[in-house]
Design a protein around this motif. Sequence first.
Motif, PDB file in Angstrom:
ATOM      1  N   GLU A 141     -33.439 -20.418-122.420  1.00  6.28           N
ATOM      2  CA  GLU A 141     -34.286 -21.467-121.855  1.00  6.28           C
ATOM      3  C   GLU A 141     -33.493 -22.163-120.761  1.00  6.28           C
ATOM      4  O   GLU A 141     -32.341 -22.517-120.959  1.00  6.28           O
ATOM      5  CB  GLU A 141     -34.644 -22.493-122.924  1.00  6.28           C
ATOM      6  CG  GLU A 141     -35.583 -21.938-123.956  1.00  6.28           C
ATOM      7  CD  GLU A 141     -36.474 -23.023-124.543  1.00  6.28           C
ATOM      8  OE1 GLU A 141     -37.408 -23.433-123.855  1.00  6.28           O
ATOM      9  OE2 GLU A 141     -36.196 -23.462-125.662  1.00  6.28           O
ATOM     10  N   ARG A 142     -34.115 -22.345-119.632  1.00  5.94           N
ATOM     11  CA  ARG A 142     -33.419 -23.007-118.535  1.00  5.94           C
ATOM     12  C   ARG A 142     -34.116 -24.319-118.236  1.00  5.94           C
ATOM     13  O   ARG A 142     -35.340 -24.362-118.051  1.00  5.94           O
ATOM     14  CB  ARG A 142     -33.432 -22.112-117.297  1.00  5.94           C
ATOM     15  CG  ARG A 142     -32.786 -20.772-117.596  1.00  5.94           C
ATOM     16  CD  ARG A 142     -32.486 -20.002-116.355  1.00  5.94           C
ATOM     17  NE  ARG A 142     -33.690 -19.452-115.746  1.00  5.94           N
ATOM     18  CZ  ARG A 142     -33.651 -18.613-114.709  1.00  5.94           C
ATOM     19  NH1 ARG A 142     -32.516 -18.276-114.171  1.00  5.94           N
ATOM     20  NH2 ARG A 142     -34.770 -18.129-114.206  1.00  5.94           N
ATOM     21  N   GLU A 143     -33.343 -25.341-118.187  1.00  5.79           N
ATOM     22  CA  GLU A 143     -33.917 -26.666-117.975  1.00  5.79           C
ATOM     23  C   GLU A 143     -34.620 -26.746-116.619  1.00  5.79           C
ATOM     24  O   GLU A 143     -34.117 -26.244-115.625  1.00  5.79           O
ATOM     25  CB  GLU A 143     -32.801 -27.713-118.016  1.00  5.79           C
ATOM     26  CG  GLU A 143     -33.032 -28.735-119.131  1.00  5.79           C
ATOM     27  CD  GLU A 143     -31.842 -29.641-119.268  1.00  5.79           C
ATOM     28  OE1 GLU A 143     -31.819 -30.664-118.579  1.00  5.79           O
ATOM     29  OE2 GLU A 143     -30.942 -29.277-120.041  1.00  5.79           O
ATOM     30  N   ASN A 144     -35.768 -27.387-116.610  1.00  5.51           N
ATOM     31  CA  ASN A 144     -36.533 -27.593-115.375  1.00  5.51           C
ATOM     32  C   ASN A 144     -36.902 -26.298-114.664  1.00  5.51           C
ATOM     33  O   ASN A 144     -37.136 -26.295-113.472  1.00  5.51           O
ATOM     34  CB  ASN A 144     -35.761 -28.481-114.377  1.00  5.51           C
ATOM     35  CG  ASN A 144     -35.325 -29.773-115.021  1.00  5.51           C
ATOM     36  OD1 ASN A 144     -36.064 -30.353-115.807  1.00  5.51           O
ATOM     37  ND2 ASN A 144     -34.133 -30.215-114.709  1.00  5.51           N
ATOM     38  N   ARG A 145     -36.910 -25.206-115.383  1.00  4.33           N
ATOM     39  CA  ARG A 145     -37.307 -23.957-114.747  1.00  4.33           C
ATOM     40  C   ARG A 145     -38.517 -23.401-115.468  1.00  4.33           C
ATOM     41  O   ARG A 145     -38.572 -23.391-116.685  1.00  4.33           O
ATOM     42  CB  ARG A 145     -36.178 -22.913-114.831  1.00  4.33           C
ATOM     43  CG  ARG A 145     -34.950 -23.265-114.051  1.00  4.33           C
ATOM     44  CD  ARG A 145     -35.112 -22.805-112.595  1.00  4.33           C
ATOM     45  NE  ARG A 145     -33.834 -22.913-111.906  1.00  4.33           N
ATOM     46  CZ  ARG A 145     -32.988 -21.910-111.777  1.00  4.33           C
ATOM     47  NH1 ARG A 145     -33.253 -20.744-112.292  1.00  4.33           N
ATOM     48  NH2 ARG A 145     -31.844 -22.086-111.140  1.00  4.33           N
ATOM     49  N   ASP A 146     -39.450 -22.902-114.681  1.00  5.75           N
ATOM     50  CA  ASP A 146     -40.646 -22.301-115.219  1.00  5.75           C
ATOM     51  C   ASP A 146     -40.341 -20.987-115.920  1.00  5.75           C
ATOM     52  O   ASP A 146     -40.859 -20.676-116.976  1.00  5.75           O
ATOM     53  CB  ASP A 146     -41.585 -22.006-114.048  1.00  5.75           C
ATOM     54  CG  ASP A 146     -42.927 -22.642-114.272  1.00  5.75           C
ATOM     55  OD1 ASP A 146     -42.987 -23.520-115.157  1.00  5.75           O
ATOM     56  OD2 ASP A 146     -43.891 -22.262-113.598  1.00  5.75           O
TER      57      ASP A 146
ATOM     58  N   ARG B 255     -35.192 -16.558-119.016  1.00  2.00           N
ATOM     59  CA  ARG B 255     -34.448 -15.330-118.719  1.00  2.00           C
ATOM     60  C   ARG B 255     -34.228 -14.564-120.020  1.00  2.00           C
ATOM     61  O   ARG B 255     -33.769 -15.131-121.021  1.00  2.00           O
ATOM     62  CB  ARG B 255     -33.106 -15.685-118.085  1.00  2.00           C
ATOM     63  CG  ARG B 255     -32.415 -14.489-117.446  1.00  2.00           C
ATOM     64  CD  ARG B 255     -31.413 -14.950-116.399  1.00  2.00           C
ATOM     65  NE  ARG B 255     -30.272 -15.652-116.996  1.00  2.00           N
ATOM     66  CZ  ARG B 255     -29.234 -15.054-117.565  1.00  2.00           C
ATOM     67  NH1 ARG B 255     -29.189 -13.726-117.638  1.00  2.00           N
ATOM     68  NH2 ARG B 255     -28.249 -15.741-118.063  1.00  2.00           N
TER      69      ARG B 255
END
Length: 247
Positions: free
Chosen positions: A63-68, A71
Motif C-alpha cells: 500500500e502506498r500512501e496517497n497513491r491510487d 504495487r
Amino acid sequence: MPLRETEAVVLRTYRLGEADKIASLFTRQLGRLRAVAAGAQRPKSRYGGTLEPLSYLRLWIFERENRDLLRINSVELIESFFDMQKDYRVQVAAQFVAEVADRFLPEREANDRAFRLLLAVLRAMKRSGEINRPLVYFDYWLLRLGGFLPVFERCASCGRALESGPAYYAAGAEGILCGDCRPPQAVQFGSREALAGIAAHCQATLDRWLGEEKPPGNLPEARHFFEGLIEAHLEKKLVTRTMLDEV
Ligand SMILES: [Zn+2]
C-alpha cells in the motif's frame, strides 16, 4: 510501506508502458482496487501466467500512501479459470462477469459475500459448462447485495400491486412496470410469477439449483431483465452484454 496479504480475482489487466501491467483486482480483504505488476509484460516475468483474467490468486501487495495504484509484490495462483474459456460461450460469460464486477463493485470496499459469489459463479461455469443459471444467479445476487434489486410485487412507476400476467420492462426503469405505465419501447418478459420463481431458485445455493435437471424456460428473459437493471444502475452500456446476446 505496509505489505498486505489478500486473496483476489483478476478482473482485467492492461499494459503500462513497455514492461509493466496494471491489474484491476477484486480482493477479498481490501475490495476492488488497481495495482501495478512491475515487469509483467516481460517474457520471463515472475508473474508467469498468474495474471490471466479471472485467476484466483493469493497476493502480497504494497500500500502506498496517497497513491491510487498499489504495487504487487508477489503472487501465488490458487485456482485458474483459463481452460474453461476455451468454450467461447463460457469465455464470453466469464468476460461479462468480470466486466460487471469491475464496474459495479465500489472501490476499496471489502465485501466477502460478493467475493464468494464471484467464486461460486466461476466454479459453477467451470464445472457445468452452463452459463444461464450461473449468470442469472450472479446478476440477482449482485443487485441484491448492492441494494438495487426491485420488488417484484409492485409497479416501479405507480406502485400499484401487480396482478398475475405479463410484466414489462423498459431500459432505464428501476423495476417491473404495469401495463398502464409501460412506455412504447418496453419489453414484455414473461410474467411476474415467472420472475418471482427464478428469484426463489436464487435463494438456494447455485450448486443445488444446477443439480436440478431442467432449468426454467424463461431464463433468457430473466437474464435480460437483470442485465438491464445493472446497466440502468451503471448508466452505461456493458460491452460484453452485446457479445452475450450473440452466443
Ligand atoms: Zn404502473
